[in-house]
Motif scaffolding. Structure first.
Motif, PDB file in Angstrom:
ATOM      1  N   HIS A   1       2.649  -4.499 -11.998  1.00  0.00           N
ATOM      2  CA  HIS A   1       1.403  -5.279 -12.030  1.00  0.00           C
ATOM      3  C   HIS A   1       1.060  -5.845 -10.651  1.00  0.00           C
ATOM      4  O   HIS A   1      -0.105  -5.871 -10.247  1.00  0.00           O
ATOM      5  CB  HIS A   1       1.528  -6.400 -13.062  1.00  0.00           C
ATOM      6  N   ALA A   2       2.077  -6.315  -9.912  1.00  0.00           N
ATOM      7  CA  ALA A   2       1.821  -6.839  -8.570  1.00  0.00           C
ATOM      8  C   ALA A   2       1.224  -5.767  -7.669  1.00  0.00           C
ATOM      9  O   ALA A   2       0.313  -6.047  -6.879  1.00  0.00           O
ATOM     10  CB  ALA A   2       3.113  -7.390  -7.966  1.00  0.00           C
ATOM     11  N   HIS A   3       1.712  -4.549  -7.797  1.00  0.00           N
ATOM     12  CA  HIS A   3       1.166  -3.419  -7.026  1.00  0.00           C
ATOM     13  C   HIS A   3      -0.315  -3.236  -7.355  1.00  0.00           C
ATOM     14  O   HIS A   3      -1.152  -3.078  -6.451  1.00  0.00           O
ATOM     15  CB  HIS A   3       1.971  -2.166  -7.371  1.00  0.00           C
ATOM     16  N   GLU A   4      -0.646  -3.269  -8.642  1.00  0.00           N
ATOM     17  CA  GLU A   4      -2.027  -3.094  -9.052  1.00  0.00           C
ATOM     18  C   GLU A   4      -2.917  -4.199  -8.483  1.00  0.00           C
ATOM     19  O   GLU A   4      -4.030  -3.932  -7.996  1.00  0.00           O
ATOM     20  CB  GLU A   4      -2.118  -3.107 -10.580  1.00  0.00           C
ATOM     21  N   LEU A   5      -2.436  -5.434  -8.555  1.00  0.00           N
ATOM     22  CA  LEU A   5      -3.236  -6.556  -8.050  1.00  0.00           C
ATOM     23  C   LEU A   5      -3.499  -6.425  -6.552  1.00  0.00           C
ATOM     24  O   LEU A   5      -4.617  -6.638  -6.076  1.00  0.00           O
ATOM     25  CB  LEU A   5      -2.507  -7.867  -8.346  1.00  0.00           C
ATOM     26  N   ALA A   6      -2.443  -6.070  -5.810  1.00  0.00           N
ATOM     27  CA  ALA A   6      -2.592  -5.983  -4.355  1.00  0.00           C
ATOM     28  C   ALA A   6      -3.463  -4.813  -3.936  1.00  0.00           C
ATOM     29  O   ALA A   6      -4.172  -4.890  -2.926  1.00  0.00           O
ATOM     30  CB  ALA A   6      -1.215  -5.867  -3.705  1.00  0.00           C
ATOM     31  N   SER A   7      -3.448  -3.740  -4.700  1.00  0.00           N
ATOM     32  CA  SER A   7      -4.241  -2.567  -4.317  1.00  0.00           C
ATOM     33  C   SER A   7      -5.735  -2.822  -4.423  1.00  0.00           C
ATOM     34  O   SER A   7      -6.541  -2.073  -3.868  1.00  0.00           O
ATOM     35  CB  SER A   7      -3.852  -1.361  -5.177  1.00  0.00           C
ATOM     36  N   ALA A   8      -6.116  -3.898  -5.131  1.00  0.00           N
ATOM     37  CA  ALA A   8      -7.544  -4.199  -5.306  1.00  0.00           C
ATOM     38  C   ALA A   8      -8.058  -5.257  -4.349  1.00  0.00           C
ATOM     39  O   ALA A   8      -9.256  -5.551  -4.354  1.00  0.00           O
ATOM     40  CB  ALA A   8      -7.794  -4.652  -6.751  1.00  0.00           C
ATOM     41  N   VAL A   9      -7.201  -5.823  -3.495  1.00  0.00           N
ATOM     42  CA  VAL A   9      -7.662  -6.957  -2.684  1.00  0.00           C
ATOM     43  C   VAL A   9      -8.566  -6.531  -1.536  1.00  0.00           C
ATOM     44  O   VAL A   9      -9.238  -7.378  -0.938  1.00  0.00           O
ATOM     45  CB  VAL A   9      -6.481  -7.787  -2.133  1.00  0.00           C
TER      46      VAL A   9
END
Length: 296
Positions: free
Chosen positions: A40-48
């Motif tokens: 989930h952290a990967h997903e969040l960071a990929s959208a910043v």
């Protein structure tokens, strides 16, 4: 954006709330995202990197959380446009936090980031066979075997790693290996451990690469043969004094190739994740100045 991993080894909700309050206290807009599942952290960071995204990502978790955020940030934008990462310690080992902030309390790190932020663009290691990126580093041999053994240990946190290491030592056998740096063979023969990075520290307690510099455009590699007894290797590598010992090779370069030479699969990990597959070699290339991080 603050990304908090409640599954991290020493996570507390109180710490996350305190971080959010302090950031809001300087007048900055802040969003708290609590991870709900692996990746989930990967997903969040990929959208910043999208328009209107955050100017800073704060990690509250362990080394695994820092790795996931790093990977997502590197997907989010080209290197020169990536959002900086501030890592605060809430895991078991917290090796990357230690790499940046030494033994300073996390409150001091946060104050420094808010009052006098300094961005440093650090190198990463790219594993050619998986196209994955390593933040802390990679290894084969005993450290990788310990991750396999940890699957059989029911303890949690630091106790789990200690128990897994003890079991791994009992069963471990050196493997026939070869290590090349920028095309030159630096080691060939029985191999206990290979560390490549990256960070000086691994597993929160070992200083495997004591001379590593995070932004020098080079990967450090340390190879341990069998000349130094395993108990001595473990003891000396706590503070980096294994370097220069018998059977220890230390080198630097832009490309490192780690091989097993008997045709068997090489047990290999990076940033604490075992690589699946039956490969007998892995190639690591430096990705220079790839990740902006907040430092003292």
């Amino acid at each position: 954006m603050v990304v908090a991993n409640p599954a991290a080894g020493t996570y507390t909700r109180e710490m996350s709330e305190a971080v959010v309050r302090r950031i809001a206290g300087v007048g900055a807009a802040v969003e708290l995202a609590v991870t709900e599942r692996p990746g989930h952290a990967h997903e969040l960071a990929s959208a910043v990197g999208e328009p209107g995204g955050p100017a800073l990502v704060v990690s509250i978790g362990g080394d695994g959380t820092a790795h996931d955020l790093m990977a997502g940030l590197c997907e989010s934008a080209p290197a020169e446009q990536r959002v900086p990462l501030l890592v605060l310690p809430s895991g078991t080992g917290n090796s990357f936090y230690r790499e940046i902030w030494s033994d300073r309390p996390w409150q001091d790190a946060l104050e420094s980031a808010l009052s006098r932020p300094r961005v440093r663009r650090i190198d990463l290691a790219r594993v050619a066979e998986t196209d994955g990126l390593a933040l802390l580093g990679a290894s084969s041999g005993l450290a990788a075997q310990t991750l396999v053994t940890a699957r059989t240990v029911s303890d949690t946190g630091r106790a789990r790693y200690e128990a897994a290491l003890a079991r791994a030592i009992e069963a471990f056998r050196p493997y026939p290996g070869r290590v090349s740096v920028d095309g030159e063979v630096v080691h060939a023969g029985p191999t206990v451990a290979v560390g490549v990075g990256g960070g000086r520290h691994r597993a929160g307690r070992f200083t495997l690469l004591p001379h590593s510099v995070l932004d020098d455009g080079l990967l450090d590699v340390c190879v341990a043969g069998t000349a130094l007894p395993l108990p001595a290797l473990l003891r000396l590598s706590r503070d980096g004094s294994h370097v220069g010992g018998p059977g220890i090779v230390y080198a630097r370069g832009r490309r490192v190739v780690v091989e097993r030479t008997d045709g068997e699969a090489l047990l290999f990990e990076y940033d604490g994740d075992l690589v699946t597959g039956a490969r007998d070699r892995y190639t690591l290339d430096v990705d220079p100045h790839a990740l902006p991080v907040i430092t003292p």
